[in-house]
Design an enzyme around this catalytic site. Structure first.
Site, short mmCIF file in Angstrom:
data_model
loop_
_atom_site.label_atom_id
_atom_site.label_comp_id
_atom_site.label_asym_id
_atom_site.label_seq_id
_atom_site.Cartn_x
_atom_site.Cartn_y
_atom_site.Cartn_z
N GLN A 79 1.12 1.24 6.50
CA GLN A 79 -0.20 0.86 5.98
C GLN A 79 -1.26 0.80 7.07
OE1 GLN A 79 1.49 -2.63 3.59
NE2 GLN A 79 -0.26 -1.98 2.36
N HIS A 99 8.78 -4.97 -2.23
CA HIS A 99 7.48 -4.28 -2.20
C HIS A 99 7.20 -3.75 -0.80
CE1 HIS A 99 3.01 -4.01 -3.21
NE2 HIS A 99 3.05 -3.87 -1.89
N GLU A 100 7.38 -4.60 0.21
CA GLU A 100 7.07 -4.18 1.59
C GLU A 100 8.04 -3.11 2.08
OE1 GLU A 100 4.31 -4.79 2.77
OE2 GLU A 100 3.79 -6.42 1.43
NI NI Z 1 1.76 -2.97 -0.44
#
Ligand code: NI
Length: 179
Positions: free
Chosen positions: A54, A138-139
């Site tokens: 990210q 999720h991560e």
């Molecule tokens: Ni995320």
């Protein structure tokens, strides 16, 4: 340390399979700076977690704000591997710093085992339940190029404002068509 730009949905880095960090390189300046940048960026964005892809670094590192780990603001995992410990799912409304302004319901196993390395290069294995298990999945999905919108119960996907207004209706919708 630096606050880094967060990659948004559509950026190819979010769809790559991230590279493992050799254990011998966990303590390197490069890896430790990346961890510091993840922490600073996540704090700045007020996130519950952040994965290295990210911030445009295709490496297998995630940080998470886990309730269990009261002593640390963020727990850091390197090369994490998740194993579901139940087939029973739990629906949670998820959001993502890479997909701002949206929320959506995702069903994930509510009990998992995680193994990997800490930021000090120590191997660990632990079990997590409930919200912590969901955030972890999720991560860690980010490390395999998977976003929560790939797993979302489509009718529950909503803009934040609508989500807040209609959360109960959206929850009901997620259970339609399951029997
Ligand atoms: Ni995320």
């Amino acid at each position: 340390m630096a606050i880094r730009k967060i990659a948004k949905l559509g950026h190819p880095v979010l769809r790559q399979i991230a590279e493992a960090i050799p254990v011998s390189e966990i303590m390197s300046q490069e890896t430790q700076t990346l961890i510091d940048d993840l922490i600073e960026t996540c704090l700045d964005a007020n996130g519950a977690g952040l994965a290295a892809p990210q911030i445009h670094e295709s490496k297998r590192i995630v940080i998470l704000d886990l309730e269990e780990d009261e002593d640390e603001k963020y727990t850091i995992w390197i090369n994490p591997i998740i194993t579901p410990m139940t087939e029973e799912g739990m629906l949670t409304f998820e959001g993502c710093l890479s997909i701002p302004g949206l929320r959506g319901g995702v069903i994930r196993p509510h009990r998992i085992k995680v193994s990997g390395y800490t930021e000090k290069g120590e191997a660990f294995e632990r079990e997590l339940e409930g919200f912590s298990a969901v955030v972890s999945q999720h991560e860690c999905d980010h490390l395999d190029g998977i976003l929560y919108v790939d797993r979302v119960e489509t009718p529950t996907l909503a803009y934040l404002e609508e989500h807040r207004k209609y959360a109960d209706d959206l929850l009901e919708m997620s259970f339609q068509g399951e029997d």
